[in-house]
Structures are given as structure tokens and as C-alpha cells.
Design an enzyme around this catalytic site. Structure first.
Site, PDB file in Angstrom:
ATOM      1  N   CYS A  93    -106.521 -44.813 -16.629  1.00 12.61           N
ATOM      2  CA  CYS A  93    -106.170 -46.107 -17.217  1.00 12.61           C
ATOM      3  C   CYS A  93    -104.963 -46.715 -16.482  1.00 12.61           C
ATOM      4  O   CYS A  93    -105.076 -47.103 -15.342  1.00 12.61           O
ATOM      5  CB  CYS A  93    -105.928 -45.970 -18.719  1.00 12.61           C
ATOM      6  SG  CYS A  93    -106.025 -47.551 -19.604  1.00 12.61           S
ATOM      7  N   HIS A 181    -111.068 -43.393 -20.500  1.00 13.14           N
ATOM      8  CA  HIS A 181    -110.278 -42.248 -20.979  1.00 13.14           C
ATOM      9  C   HIS A 181    -111.163 -41.011 -21.103  1.00 13.14           C
ATOM     10  O   HIS A 181    -111.816 -40.813 -22.132  1.00 13.14           O
ATOM     11  CB  HIS A 181    -109.627 -42.571 -22.321  1.00 13.14           C
ATOM     12  CG  HIS A 181    -108.497 -43.546 -22.223  1.00 13.14           C
ATOM     13  ND1 HIS A 181    -107.187 -43.158 -22.054  1.00 13.14           N
ATOM     14  CD2 HIS A 181    -108.492 -44.899 -22.245  1.00 13.14           C
ATOM     15  CE1 HIS A 181    -106.415 -44.234 -21.988  1.00 13.14           C
ATOM     16  NE2 HIS A 181    -107.189 -45.302 -22.104  1.00 13.14           N
ATOM     17  N   GLU A 183    -110.253 -38.096 -21.658  1.00 13.08           N
ATOM     18  CA  GLU A 183    -109.657 -37.127 -22.587  1.00 13.08           C
ATOM     19  C   GLU A 183    -110.107 -37.302 -24.028  1.00 13.08           C
ATOM     20  O   GLU A 183    -109.979 -36.375 -24.836  1.00 13.08           O
ATOM     21  CB  GLU A 183    -108.132 -37.185 -22.511  1.00 13.08           C
ATOM     22  CG  GLU A 183    -107.483 -38.428 -23.122  1.00 13.08           C
ATOM     23  CD  GLU A 183    -107.407 -39.606 -22.173  1.00 13.08           C
ATOM     24  OE1 GLU A 183    -106.615 -40.518 -22.439  1.00 13.08           O
ATOM     25  OE2 GLU A 183    -108.128 -39.604 -21.155  1.00 13.08           O
ATOM     26  N   SER A 235     -90.630 -20.878 -42.161  1.00 10.41           N
ATOM     27  CA  SER A 235     -90.981 -21.920 -43.123  1.00 10.41           C
ATOM     28  C   SER A 235     -92.145 -21.511 -44.000  1.00 10.41           C
ATOM     29  O   SER A 235     -92.433 -22.169 -44.998  1.00 10.41           O
ATOM     30  CB  SER A 235     -91.355 -23.207 -42.374  1.00 10.41           C
ATOM     31  OG  SER A 235     -92.577 -23.032 -41.678  1.00 10.41           O
ATOM     32  N   GLY A 236     -92.837 -20.447 -43.637  1.00 12.37           N
ATOM     33  CA  GLY A 236     -94.041 -20.058 -44.347  1.00 12.37           C
ATOM     34  C   GLY A 236     -95.292 -20.560 -43.662  1.00 12.37           C
ATOM     35  O   GLY A 236     -96.397 -20.169 -44.020  1.00 12.37           O
ATOM     36  N   GLY A 237     -95.139 -21.430 -42.667  1.00 10.19           N
ATOM     37  CA  GLY A 237     -96.281 -21.995 -41.973  1.00 10.19           C
ATOM     38  C   GLY A 237     -96.721 -21.155 -40.792  1.00 10.19           C
ATOM     39  O   GLY A 237     -96.112 -20.140 -40.442  1.00 10.19           O
ATOM     40  N   VAL A 238     -97.794 -21.606 -40.145  1.00 12.51           N
ATOM     41  CA  VAL A 238     -98.381 -20.869 -39.035  1.00 12.51           C
ATOM     42  C   VAL A 238     -97.410 -20.775 -37.864  1.00 12.51           C
ATOM     43  O   VAL A 238     -97.228 -19.702 -37.273  1.00 12.51           O
ATOM     44  CB  VAL A 238     -99.690 -21.556 -38.571  1.00 12.51           C
ATOM     45  CG1 VAL A 238    -100.296 -20.809 -37.386  1.00 12.51           C
ATOM     46  CG2 VAL A 238    -100.684 -21.639 -39.719  1.00 12.51           C
ATOM     47  N   ASP A 239     -96.769 -21.884 -37.518  1.00 13.75           N
ATOM     48  CA  ASP A 239     -95.955 -21.928 -36.302  1.00 13.75           C
ATOM     49  C   ASP A 239     -94.793 -20.939 -36.357  1.00 13.75           C
ATOM     50  O   ASP A 239     -94.612 -20.130 -35.437  1.00 13.75           O
ATOM     51  CB  ASP A 239     -95.416 -23.348 -36.085  1.00 13.75           C
ATOM     52  CG  ASP A 239     -96.527 -24.380 -36.007  1.00 13.75           C
ATOM     53  OD1 ASP A 239     -97.662 -24.005 -35.643  1.00 13.75           O
ATOM     54  OD2 ASP A 239     -96.275 -25.547 -36.332  1.00 13.75           O
ATOM     55  N   SER A 240     -93.994 -21.004 -37.408  1.00  9.69           N
ATOM     56  CA  SER A 240     -92.836 -20.117 -37.475  1.00  9.69           C
ATOM     57  C   SER A 240     -93.270 -18.667 -37.660  1.00  9.69           C
ATOM     58  O   SER A 240     -92.611 -17.743 -37.167  1.00  9.69           O
ATOM     59  CB  SER A 240     -91.889 -20.540 -38.603  1.00  9.69           C
ATOM     60  OG  SER A 240     -92.501 -20.428 -39.863  1.00  9.69           O
ATOM     61  N   SER A 241     -94.399 -18.439 -38.346  1.00  4.62           N
ATOM     62  CA  SER A 241     -94.884 -17.068 -38.541  1.00  4.62           C
ATOM     63  C   SER A 241     -95.305 -16.452 -37.217  1.00  4.62           C
ATOM     64  O   SER A 241     -94.971 -15.300 -36.917  1.00  4.62           O
ATOM     65  CB  SER A 241     -96.062 -17.063 -39.522  1.00  4.62           C
ATOM     66  OG  SER A 241     -95.682 -17.574 -40.784  1.00  4.62           O
TER      67      SER A 241
END
Length: 521
Positions: A93, A181, A183, A235-241
Site C-alpha cells: 500500500c 493488503h 496481510e 495478574s492472573g492472565g495468560v501473559d503474566s502466567s
């Protein structure tokens, strides 16, 4: 007291061969990176003027789209002389328009904005970029300008019924441009085109995987952290775990995890998550700081102020707890790619401040360690599975760091949190019970700052309204509202109204991202 070192740790993957994507500010730049990663090829997104010229691991360059026109005074116009001819280049683009324009071609406003599906025609079967792609292939257009002429050394290799120069190749150098595009999902031949560029033209080995990321990141963490101690904000979430388990594999006993209850977690989440973390063998300290957060948030209604107050509160709690430990040098966080991009785009436009990257004060007592900063959400989940984490932790829906604070529109009170926790618990458990949870990327309830008239029994009520929000997505950069069954929505609505004191009306949010965001604040 240590001062903030404003250069967060990132995995050292310099020797991993890479495609570099120069970001000109397009909303779909991250999708380009995501599609390249899906080909198991590592890539990095860097600002348009920050090309790593001395990096021997670069094997190709992609120029992204942009919200600007190439002829605008404020548009981004980098010097590409050190790139063109040295590396294979693909302009998308704006990237294609800039390649043509800077070489003497013409770019002009289109008669009408070219947006939506189009079909390729006149495809050059001998062009390496279009191997396996033929006339009739669907692509997605989204631009207000169009290339009206190209330099003599540029050859048109594909058109559409409305765009004569839909793609070009530069004779004598490995450079191509496309005005569509590849993508986005709607470009049916997009994956093939990107594979042709990344694998066949650039020679990508396709050796990027969750296993390779773990191997290189664990080695990098051990090298950079040494014997330094790290405190990680869970935090209890996926990322920090996943960040915690990854760091635990790298540095073991030198990692201490802190899980803060700011009073705005989901119902019973503090105790449930602590139990999960202990089962993973993590060293976790649980801190109930809810009274502090409620006090700081009293009367605050502005979403950005909420996020920044909570971000600062996290740092304050970590600071206090870290001082109870000895020789802690790093604060680790589960920051991932979309967090960073949404916090500040290349154009300088803030979409929202993420609690990991937007709420940090100018001075902090610890250096930052963000081992997942290069990953998209589904890549984080793949890393978690490779690390052997339980599936129920890996498949958890994303949950905002500020928690229910950004799902309560207006001022926050403990009573509003109680109402939202109860309603959210009914919705999330309902999704699980009806086999819908894994079909949804993210779901939650929003407490609206309005009250509505209702009738319960023989009495007239004037109570709160809530909105159910559920979306489908692959990377959080775009999302569509989840088409949940009417019967399910009716049951959830009835259960919330009948069981949650203070709610008499339930609505369902059918907005997609963009133009809306997944969260309301």
C-alpha cells in the site's frame, strides 16, 4: 532507591534470521508481522526510520501502509538507499506508493476511495512474487491514493478492474510493491504471496516456533539476569502466567512473583489464581491491596486516569514488597506486542495506555524485564503449551490489567464492583457450561453509568443496566462481535436480572474492532 532504567529487557534474538517490517503507522502493520510469524519465520517491526543497517540477520524488508499520502508534507519519507538492492523489499500500500513515488512515479488521489474486495487480473505468471497466484484471486484494497504511473524500470505485474497498477516489480533489483493488503484475511492469496516473498525470495528457513523462542529466551534471560533477583507482577492472565513459568525455568529461586488483589478482579479470582500458581511451583506472594486502590480511585471517572492510577498502584505495591526482599533488581511483566503498539503508535496517537507500558511513572525502583514483549497473544499460548502449563490457564480469556475498573463506566465503588462481579460470573460460567467459552476470544460484562425503569414482581424498579461483550479474534488487533445463540443470551439475561441485585436490564454489544475497541474504556 533505584531509578527507572527506561530500556526494558527484550529477548536477544539478533542471530535469529529475520524479516524487518518498517512501520509507517498503518493499523495493519501488526497483522503483517502476525502473518509472517504464521509462516514460522521470525520478524521484527521497527519504526520506518530505524532500520538496523548493521544487523547481519536481516534477510528481507517489508514496507507497511500508512495513514498519510506520500505527497503530504508530514508523511514519512525515509532514505531507502541502504536497503534497496541490498535486501529483497516488498512495499505494501503506502510502501508500494512510496517506492514508486521516490523513484519518479506518480501517486494521485483516487477518484473514490478504493476499499473492499477486488479481483486480480493481468497477473504475470513469471513473477516470483505471484507464483501460484492467478487471475481472479481475491485481494483487499484500502487506500485513498493510487499509483498512476511508474518509472521505466518498474514493470506492472498485476492489475484489478479498477486499479491498473495493483502490483509492480522493479527490474534489476529484488523489489516489489502491491497496492492491496495481503496481510488481511480477505486477501485469499495473501498467505501465498507472503510465503513467496519470505520463503522463496528472501530464503527464510521457517525456524521460528514456540520451542525455538523458549530456547533462545531462556538462554538470554540467564545471560542478562545472571544471579540478579526478579520480582514479577502476576495478574492472573495468560501473559503474566506464561512469563512467570518462562522466568522460573530460566532463573528458578531468583524469581519471586507478586499477585496483587486491587479489589477489581473477577469473583473469587484472587484465591483461585493463587492456588493455580502454587500448583506450578512458583514462589508467589499474594497481596490484598484493595482498600488502597479503592481509596485512590474514589470519584475518578476518566478512563486514562483510572489506568494510570492502577498502573502506579501496582508499581507502589511492587516497590513496597520488593523492599522486603533482598537485592531485587528487576520488575518482570507480561507485556506483549499489542500492548506496546496500542499504547503508542508510530504516528504518536495513543489508543489507550496499557497498564504495563502506559502507567509507569518517570522514576521507579526496579529495572524492567519483559520477556514476552515480541509475542502476539496466540504465540504466548503456544509458548505456554510448550512449557507444559495446564490448558485451563492457557485458554483463559484476556483480562485487562486494571480489571473491572475499566468495565465500570464512571466512578468506582465497592458496591458497583460487587454488582459487576456477580453479573460477570454468571456470563463467564454460562459460556463454559454451554460449550461456548473456547469459541470466544474475550468476554465480560460492562456496568453502564445509566439506570433504567423496570418491573419486578408488582413493583417498579429503577436500577442499573449492563452490557455483555464477547468477541472473536486471532491477535486482538482486530475483533468481531461473537454471534452467540439467542437462547443463550436470553438465559444469561434472565439469570443476571433475577440473581444480581441492582440490575434490571441487559444489553449485548455488537460492535467490532475497529472502529470500536474490545474494552469500553
Amino acid at each position: 532507591m533505584l531509578i527507572l532504567h527506561n530500556n526494558p529487557f527484550e529477548p536477544r534474538l539478533q542471530m535469529q534470521e529475520k524479516i524487518v517490517i518498517l512501520d509507517f503507522g498503518s493499523q495493519t502493520t501488526q497483522l503483517i508481522g502476525r502473518r509472517v510469524r504464521e509462516l514460522n519465520q521470525y520478524c521484527e517491526i521497527v519504526p520506518y526510520n530505524k532500520f538496523p543497517a548493521d544487523d547481519p540477520s536481516v534477510i528481507g524488508v517489508i514496507l507497511s501502509g500508512s495513514p498519510f499520502s506520500v505527497y503530504d508534507e508530514k508523511s514519512f519519507k525515509p532514505d531507502l538507499s541502504a536497503i534497496r538492492g541490498r535486501y529483497p523489499v516488498l512495499g505494501i500500500c503506502y510502501g508500494a506508493q512510496y517506492l514508486s513515488w521516490v523513484s519518479g512515479g506518480s501517486v494521485e488521489p483516487a477518484g473514490s476511495r478504493e476499499y473492499g474486495r477486488a479481483r486480480l487480473c493481468g497477473v504475470d505468471a513469471g513473477c516470483a512474487l505471484f507464483k501460484g497466484i492467478s487471475d481472479g484471486a481475491q485481494v483487499w484494497m484500502s487506500h485513498g491514493d493510487t499509483i498512476t504511473s511508474v518509472p521505466d524500470s518498474f514493470k506492472v505485474v498485476a492489475s484489478t478492474d479498477k486499479v491498473r497498477i495493483a502490483a509492480f516489480a522493479v527490474e534489476g533489483e529484488p523489489t516489489w510493491g502491491v497496492q492491496f493488503h495481503p496481510e488481511v484475511f480477505h486477501s485469499e492469496c495473501g498467505t501465498q504471496l507472503l510465503r513467496n516473498f519470505v520463503v522463496d525470495i528472501c530464503g527464510g528457513k521457517q525456524d521460528w516456533s514456540a520451542a525455538s523462542f523458549i530456547e533462545t529466551t531462556v538462554a538470554s534471560l540467564r545471560e542478562q539476569l545472571g544471579d540478579d533477583k526478579v520480582v514479577l507482577g502476576l495478574s492472573g492472565g495468560v501473559d503474566s502466567s506464561v512469563a512467570a513459568v518462562l522466568l522460573n525455568r530460566a532463573i528458578g529461586k531468583n524469581l519471586t512473583c507478586i499477585f496483587v488483589d486491587h479489589g477489581m478482579l473477577r469473583k473469587n479470582e484472587f484465591h483461585n489464581v493463587l492456588r493455580d500458581y502454587e500448583s506450578l511451583g512458583l514462589n508467589v506472594i499474594g497481596v490484598d491491596a484493595s482498600a488502597e486502590f479503592f481509596s485512590e480511585l474514589d470519584g475518578v471517572t476518566d478512563p486514562e486516569r483510572k489506568r494510570k492510577i492502577i498502573g502506579k498502584g501496582f508499581i507502589d505495591v511492587f516497590d513496597r514488597e520488593a523492599h522486603k526482599l533482598k537485592d531485587v533488581k528487576y520488575l518482570a511483566q507480561g507485556t506483549i506486542y499489542p500492548d506496546c503498539i496500542e499504547s503508542l503508535s508510530i504516528t504518536g496517537t495513543t489508543i489507550k495506555s496499557h497498564h504495563n507500558v502506559g502507567g509507569l511513572p518517570e522514576k521507579m525502583n526496579l529495572k524492567l524485564c519483559e520477556p514476552l514483549r515480541l509475542l502476539f497473544k496466540d504465540e504466548v499460548r503456544a509458548v505456554g503449551r510448550e512449557l507444559g502449563m495446564p490448558e485451563h490457564l492457557i485458554t483463559r480469556h484476556p483480562f485487562p490489567g486494571p480489571g473491572l475498573a475499566v468495565r465500570i463506566l464512571g466512578a468506582i465503588t465497592p458496591e458497583k464492583v460487587r454488582i459487576l462481579q456477580d453479573a460477570d460470573d454468571i456470563f463467564i460460567n454460562g459460556l463454559r457450561e454451554h460449550g461456548l467459552y473456547d469459541q470466544v476470544w474475550q468476554a465480560g460484562v460492562i456496568l453502564l453509568p445509566v439506570q433504567s425503569v423496570g418491573v419486578m414482581g408488582d413493583e417498579r424498579t429503577y436500577e442499573s443496566a449492563v452490557a455483555l461483550r464477547a468477541v472473536t479474534s486471532t491477535d486482538a488487533m482486530t475483533a468481531d462481535w461473537a454471534h452467540l445463540p439467542y437462547e443463550f443470551l436470553a438465559k444469561v439475561s434472565n439469570d443476571i436480572i433475577n440473581k444480581v441485585k441492582g440490575v434490571n436490564r441487559v444489553t449485548y454489544d455488537i460492535s467490532s474492532k475497529p472502529p470500536a475497541t474490545i474494552e469500553w474504556e
